[in-house]
Write a protein that holds these residues in place. Structure first.
Motif, PDB file in Angstrom:
ATOM      1  N   GLU A  41      -5.942  13.640 -30.618  1.00  0.00           N
ATOM      2  CA  GLU A  41      -6.191  14.792 -31.485  1.00  0.00           C
ATOM      3  C   GLU A  41      -7.622  14.846 -31.989  1.00  0.00           C
ATOM      4  O   GLU A  41      -8.108  15.915 -32.398  1.00  0.00           O
ATOM      5  CB  GLU A  41      -5.211  14.803 -32.675  1.00  0.00           C
ATOM      6  CG  GLU A  41      -5.392  13.674 -33.680  1.00  0.00           C
ATOM      7  CD  GLU A  41      -4.609  12.428 -33.326  1.00  0.00           C
ATOM      8  OE1 GLU A  41      -4.353  11.623 -34.225  1.00  0.00           O
ATOM      9  OE2 GLU A  41      -4.261  12.255 -32.137  1.00  0.00           O
ATOM     10  N   PRO A  50      -3.883  22.779 -37.227  1.00  0.00           N
ATOM     11  CA  PRO A  50      -2.937  21.735 -37.668  1.00  0.00           C
ATOM     12  C   PRO A  50      -1.692  22.355 -38.292  1.00  0.00           C
ATOM     13  O   PRO A  50      -1.778  23.268 -39.114  1.00  0.00           O
ATOM     14  CB  PRO A  50      -3.745  20.935 -38.695  1.00  0.00           C
ATOM     15  CG  PRO A  50      -4.830  21.859 -39.144  1.00  0.00           C
ATOM     16  CD  PRO A  50      -5.137  22.741 -37.988  1.00  0.00           C
ATOM     17  N   THR A  51      -0.538  21.868 -37.867  1.00  0.00           N
ATOM     18  CA  THR A  51       0.732  22.414 -38.313  1.00  0.00           C
ATOM     19  C   THR A  51       1.726  21.277 -38.498  1.00  0.00           C
ATOM     20  O   THR A  51       1.747  20.331 -37.710  1.00  0.00           O
ATOM     21  CB  THR A  51       1.294  23.414 -37.269  1.00  0.00           C
ATOM     22  OG1 THR A  51       0.313  24.430 -37.021  1.00  0.00           O
ATOM     23  CG2 THR A  51       2.579  24.059 -37.754  1.00  0.00           C
ATOM     24  N   GLN A  52       2.532  21.371 -39.520  1.00  0.00           N
ATOM     25  CA  GLN A  52       3.559  20.349 -39.746  1.00  0.00           C
ATOM     26  C   GLN A  52       4.748  20.613 -38.828  1.00  0.00           C
ATOM     27  O   GLN A  52       5.223  21.745 -38.712  1.00  0.00           O
ATOM     28  CB  GLN A  52       4.008  20.349 -41.205  1.00  0.00           C
ATOM     29  CG  GLN A  52       2.924  19.887 -42.192  1.00  0.00           C
ATOM     30  CD  GLN A  52       2.392  18.519 -41.847  1.00  0.00           C
ATOM     31  OE1 GLN A  52       1.245  18.372 -41.426  1.00  0.00           O
ATOM     32  NE2 GLN A  52       3.214  17.497 -42.016  1.00  0.00           N
ATOM     33  N   THR A 103       2.023  15.769 -38.116  1.00  0.00           N
ATOM     34  CA  THR A 103       1.063  16.858 -37.902  1.00  0.00           C
ATOM     35  C   THR A 103       0.793  17.021 -36.417  1.00  0.00           C
ATOM     36  O   THR A 103       0.460  16.054 -35.734  1.00  0.00           O
ATOM     37  CB  THR A 103      -0.260  16.578 -38.640  1.00  0.00           C
ATOM     38  OG1 THR A 103      -0.012  16.470 -40.047  1.00  0.00           O
ATOM     39  CG2 THR A 103      -1.253  17.711 -38.398  1.00  0.00           C
ATOM     40  N   TYR A 105      -1.110  19.898 -33.484  1.00  0.00           N
ATOM     41  CA  TYR A 105      -2.187  20.892 -33.419  1.00  0.00           C
ATOM     42  C   TYR A 105      -1.787  21.957 -32.408  1.00  0.00           C
ATOM     43  O   TYR A 105      -1.549  21.657 -31.231  1.00  0.00           O
ATOM     44  CB  TYR A 105      -3.507  20.226 -33.049  1.00  0.00           C
ATOM     45  CG  TYR A 105      -3.943  19.223 -34.094  1.00  0.00           C
ATOM     46  CD1 TYR A 105      -4.781  19.591 -35.136  1.00  0.00           C
ATOM     47  CD2 TYR A 105      -3.481  17.907 -34.049  1.00  0.00           C
ATOM     48  CE1 TYR A 105      -5.167  18.679 -36.101  1.00  0.00           C
ATOM     49  CE2 TYR A 105      -3.859  16.985 -35.016  1.00  0.00           C
ATOM     50  CZ  TYR A 105      -4.697  17.383 -36.044  1.00  0.00           C
ATOM     51  OH  TYR A 105      -5.059  16.472 -37.007  1.00  0.00           O
TER      52      TYR A 105
END
Length: 219
Positions: A41, A50-52, A103, A105
């Motif tokens: 990453e 970035p996303t949970q 996390t 991406y």
């Protein structure tokens, strides 16, 4: 240090400079490959967001390396849409628990295209091999200089008499290597790899010196 010895040392240093430069570059490449494999990453396209995500489950698929391997499935919401994406990278043992939040991406142009914190073991292994080879070559170059600077010193013989130190060093390297976990989002993995490299480099340097001593004694 007398003039003749100084001249010999400087001559040996001049002969070793090109080797130091070349193998230092190779060493840098090896370390870069390790980091690239462990933390992909870090080298993502900056457009990725970035996303949970939640590790929904593991799907077991056949792998050419032998047997079924677990592929994590990630569930996440991006721009109001929910996605469930199976990773193409198999991991064993699984680095995350089902239900764990991590996390990822996401590619805004294709929300099913994601980069996860799972590393690539091939790159890590390859990088470690390259790094150790570079350390070995640098150790040989350095040894030649030290041999000219201290031709009558008994520091190599002293190390040779302390073979238990070498056995201990490689034992620690083996223990660290065997217990190396699968790459995950934890920054501790990078520290673990760095520790492994440092220990292996130290053990390699001692090994080079001892082999050189044995060779010199037999010839």
């Amino acid at each position: 240090m007398d003039g003749k010895r100084r001249e010999n040392v400087l001559r040996e240093i001049r002969k070793s400079i090109s080797g130091w430069i070349i193998f230092s570059i190779i060493l840098g490449v090896g370390i870069f490959v390790i980091i690239y494999g462990a933390k992909p990453e870090l080298f993502r396209d900056k457009s990725y967001v970035p996303t949970q995500a939640v590790v929904e489950k593991y799907e077991w698929r056949y792998s050419h390396s032998g047997g079924d391997m677990p592929h994590p499935v990630y569930n996440y919401v991006f721009e109001g849409e929910e996605y469930s994406v199976e990773s193409e990278t198999a991991v064993s043992p699984p680095p995350f628990k089902v239900g764990e939040e991590i996390t990822v991406y996401v590619n805004p142009a294709d929300p099913t295209d994601i980069i996860t914190p799972i590393g690539n073991r091939f790159f890590i292994f390859f990088g470690i091999v390259v790094t150790l080879i570079a350390f070995f070559a640098l150790s040989m170059n350095t040894y030649h200089v030290l041999d000219k600077a201290f031709p009558y010193s008994d520091w190599p013989a002293y190390i040779f008499r302390n073979i238990p130190i070498l056995i201990f060093a490689w034992t620690i390297v083996a223990i660290v290597g065997v217990n190396m976990k699968s790459p995950s989002a934890s920054a501790g993995f990078i520290m673990f790899v760095a520790l492994f490299i440092l220990l292996a480099a130290f053990a390699t340097f001692l090994t080079v010196i001892m082999i050189k001593e044995i060779w010199d004694d037999r010839h």
